[in-house]
Design a protein around this motif. Structure first.
Motif, PDB file in Angstrom:
ATOM      1  N   ASP A  10      49.977  52.135  40.367  1.00 27.35           N
ATOM      2  CA  ASP A  10      49.935  52.342  41.815  1.00 27.35           C
ATOM      3  C   ASP A  10      48.505  52.306  42.345  1.00 27.35           C
ATOM      4  O   ASP A  10      48.238  51.721  43.401  1.00 27.35           O
ATOM      5  CB  ASP A  10      50.588  53.682  42.192  1.00 27.35           C
ATOM      6  CG  ASP A  10      52.089  53.683  41.991  1.00 27.35           C
ATOM      7  OD1 ASP A  10      52.679  52.602  41.761  1.00 27.35           O
ATOM      8  OD2 ASP A  10      52.682  54.786  42.049  1.00 27.35           O
ATOM      9  N   GLN A  11      47.573  52.921  41.613  1.00 25.13           N
ATOM     10  CA  GLN A  11      46.181  52.915  42.052  1.00 25.13           C
ATOM     11  C   GLN A  11      45.582  51.514  41.966  1.00 25.13           C
ATOM     12  O   GLN A  11      44.807  51.109  42.831  1.00 25.13           O
ATOM     13  CB  GLN A  11      45.350  53.902  41.223  1.00 25.13           C
ATOM     14  CG  GLN A  11      45.620  55.344  41.587  1.00 25.13           C
ATOM     15  CD  GLN A  11      45.326  55.626  43.052  1.00 25.13           C
ATOM     16  OE1 GLN A  11      44.264  55.303  43.578  1.00 25.13           O
ATOM     17  NE2 GLN A  11      46.291  56.222  43.738  1.00 25.13           N
ATOM     18  N   ALA A  12      45.942  50.765  40.938  1.00 27.94           N
ATOM     19  CA  ALA A  12      45.458  49.391  40.821  1.00 27.94           C
ATOM     20  C   ALA A  12      45.982  48.537  41.972  1.00 27.94           C
ATOM     21  O   ALA A  12      45.235  47.745  42.561  1.00 27.94           O
ATOM     22  CB  ALA A  12      45.878  48.793  39.474  1.00 27.94           C
ATOM     23  N   ALA A  13      47.249  48.715  42.313  1.00 33.10           N
ATOM     24  CA  ALA A  13      47.832  47.969  43.436  1.00 33.10           C
ATOM     25  C   ALA A  13      47.158  48.351  44.742  1.00 33.10           C
ATOM     26  O   ALA A  13      46.881  47.491  45.582  1.00 33.10           O
ATOM     27  CB  ALA A  13      49.340  48.221  43.510  1.00 33.10           C
ATOM     28  N   ALA A  14      46.873  49.634  44.929  1.00 27.65           N
ATOM     29  CA  ALA A  14      46.198  50.088  46.150  1.00 27.65           C
ATOM     30  C   ALA A  14      44.792  49.498  46.238  1.00 27.65           C
ATOM     31  O   ALA A  14      44.353  49.085  47.312  1.00 27.65           O
ATOM     32  CB  ALA A  14      46.149  51.616  46.188  1.00 27.65           C
ATOM     33  N   ALA A  15      44.099  49.436  45.106  1.00 28.24           N
ATOM     34  CA  ALA A  15      42.747  48.865  45.104  1.00 28.24           C
ATOM     35  C   ALA A  15      42.788  47.378  45.441  1.00 28.24           C
ATOM     36  O   ALA A  15      41.967  46.888  46.220  1.00 28.24           O
ATOM     37  CB  ALA A  15      42.082  49.091  43.743  1.00 28.24           C
ATOM     38  N   ARG A  16      43.768  46.664  44.868  1.00 32.07           N
ATOM     39  CA  ARG A  16      43.894  45.231  45.182  1.00 32.07           C
ATOM     40  C   ARG A  16      44.238  45.029  46.648  1.00 32.07           C
ATOM     41  O   ARG A  16      43.709  44.133  47.304  1.00 32.07           O
ATOM     42  CB  ARG A  16      44.943  44.583  44.284  1.00 32.07           C
ATOM     43  CG  ARG A  16      44.472  44.357  42.860  1.00 32.07           C
ATOM     44  CD  ARG A  16      45.443  43.502  42.064  1.00 32.07           C
ATOM     45  NE  ARG A  16      46.747  44.129  41.898  1.00 32.07           N
ATOM     46  CZ  ARG A  16      47.067  44.989  40.934  1.00 32.07           C
ATOM     47  NH1 ARG A  16      46.166  45.341  40.035  1.00 32.07           N
ATOM     48  NH2 ARG A  16      48.280  45.491  40.855  1.00 32.07           N
ATOM     49  N   ALA A  17      45.116  45.860  47.187  1.00 36.07           N
ATOM     50  CA  ALA A  17      45.515  45.730  48.587  1.00 36.07           C
ATOM     51  C   ALA A  17      44.364  46.052  49.536  1.00 36.07           C
ATOM     52  O   ALA A  17      44.263  45.476  50.613  1.00 36.07           O
ATOM     53  CB  ALA A  17      46.708  46.643  48.879  1.00 36.07           C
ATOM     54  N   ALA A  18      43.497  46.956  49.126  1.00 35.60           N
ATOM     55  CA  ALA A  18      42.368  47.347  49.971  1.00 35.60           C
ATOM     56  C   ALA A  18      41.287  46.264  50.022  1.00 35.60           C
ATOM     57  O   ALA A  18      40.469  46.257  50.934  1.00 35.60           O
ATOM     58  CB  ALA A  18      41.759  48.648  49.457  1.00 35.60           C
ATOM     59  N   HIS A  19      41.293  45.360  49.041  1.00 38.92           N
ATOM     60  CA  HIS A  19      40.273  44.316  48.972  1.00 38.92           C
ATOM     61  C   HIS A  19      40.906  42.954  48.726  1.00 38.92           C
ATOM     62  O   HIS A  19      40.572  42.272  47.756  1.00 38.92           O
ATOM     63  CB  HIS A  19      39.277  44.642  47.848  1.00 38.92           C
ATOM     64  CG  HIS A  19      38.625  45.958  47.990  1.00 38.92           C
ATOM     65  ND1 HIS A  19      37.610  46.198  48.884  1.00 38.92           N
ATOM     66  CD2 HIS A  19      38.875  47.133  47.368  1.00 38.92           C
ATOM     67  CE1 HIS A  19      37.248  47.458  48.798  1.00 38.92           C
ATOM     68  NE2 HIS A  19      37.995  48.061  47.895  1.00 38.92           N
ATOM     69  N   PRO A  20      41.797  42.496  49.621  1.00 41.41           N
ATOM     70  CA  PRO A  20      42.480  41.221  49.369  1.00 41.41           C
ATOM     71  C   PRO A  20      41.537  40.021  49.367  1.00 41.41           C
ATOM     72  O   PRO A  20      41.846  38.999  48.769  1.00 41.41           O
ATOM     73  CB  PRO A  20      43.490  41.123  50.512  1.00 41.41           C
ATOM     74  CG  PRO A  20      42.911  41.962  51.598  1.00 41.41           C
ATOM     75  CD  PRO A  20      42.181  43.077  50.896  1.00 41.41           C
ATOM     76  N   ASP A  21      40.379  40.161  49.991  1.00 45.02           N
ATOM     77  CA  ASP A  21      39.421  39.063  50.042  1.00 45.02           C
ATOM     78  C   ASP A  21      38.509  39.036  48.819  1.00 45.02           C
ATOM     79  O   ASP A  21      37.667  38.159  48.690  1.00 45.02           O
ATOM     80  CB  ASP A  21      38.571  39.161  51.310  1.00 45.02           C
ATOM     81  CG  ASP A  21      37.818  40.476  51.401  1.00 45.02           C
ATOM     82  OD1 ASP A  21      38.340  41.499  50.906  1.00 45.02           O
ATOM     83  OD2 ASP A  21      36.712  40.486  51.974  1.00 45.02           O
ATOM     84  N   GLN A  22      38.689  39.983  47.909  1.00 48.41           N
ATOM     85  CA  GLN A  22      37.853  40.072  46.712  1.00 48.41           C
ATOM     86  C   GLN A  22      38.744  40.139  45.475  1.00 48.41           C
ATOM     87  O   GLN A  22      38.863  41.180  44.830  1.00 48.41           O
ATOM     88  CB  GLN A  22      36.956  41.306  46.792  1.00 48.41           C
ATOM     89  CG  GLN A  22      36.027  41.286  47.974  1.00 48.41           C
ATOM     90  CD  GLN A  22      35.256  42.586  48.103  1.00 48.41           C
ATOM     91  OE1 GLN A  22      35.240  43.407  47.208  1.00 48.41           O
ATOM     92  NE2 GLN A  22      34.605  42.758  49.232  1.00 48.41           N
ATOM     93  N   PRO A  23      39.380  39.030  45.104  1.00 49.35           N
ATOM     94  CA  PRO A  23      40.341  39.053  44.003  1.00 49.35           C
ATOM     95  C   PRO A  23      39.748  39.456  42.665  1.00 49.35           C
ATOM     96  O   PRO A  23      40.437  39.942  41.792  1.00 49.35           O
ATOM     97  CB  PRO A  23      40.882  37.627  43.961  1.00 49.35           C
ATOM     98  CG  PRO A  23      39.845  36.806  44.624  1.00 49.35           C
ATOM     99  CD  PRO A  23      39.194  37.695  45.666  1.00 49.35           C
TER     100      PRO A  23
END
Length: 91
Positions: free
Chosen positions: A67-80
């Motif tokens: 869940d935390q990894a998904a939240a981090a990815r969602a918070a930075h969609p422009d930085q894959p």
């Protein structure tokens, strides 16, 4: 005066302590259930700690990390590639 950064072993020891406290505070089975997994941490061959995990805690911990990894990815969609390659999140 700035404090010296903690060594990796000290940081790992602190992680083990926090994880052990969390798992103790939130058991998922009866106290007499035998742990099924151990989170055993070593740094450069130095044993820094072991945390026993009950079956439900393994699933809960995996879910929290996912869940935390998904939240981090969602918070930075422009930085894959955020956090990749450096050994630390954020760069």
């Amino acid at each position: 005066m700035a404090m010296a950064p903690q060594s990796l072993a000290d940081q790992a020891r602190a992680l083990v302590e926090e994880l052990a406290a969390l798992m103790t505070e939130y058991p998922t089975e009866d106290p007499d259930v035998t742990p099924v997994a151990l989170a055993h941490v070593t740094v450069a061959g130095e044993d820094v700690g072991t945390v026993p995990l009950m079956p439900g805690q393994v699933a809960w911990l995996r879910s929290m990390v996912a869940d935390q990894a998904a939240a981090a990815r969602a918070a930075h969609p422009d930085q894959p590639d955020q956090g990749r390659g450096s050994g630390r999140a954020g760069g």
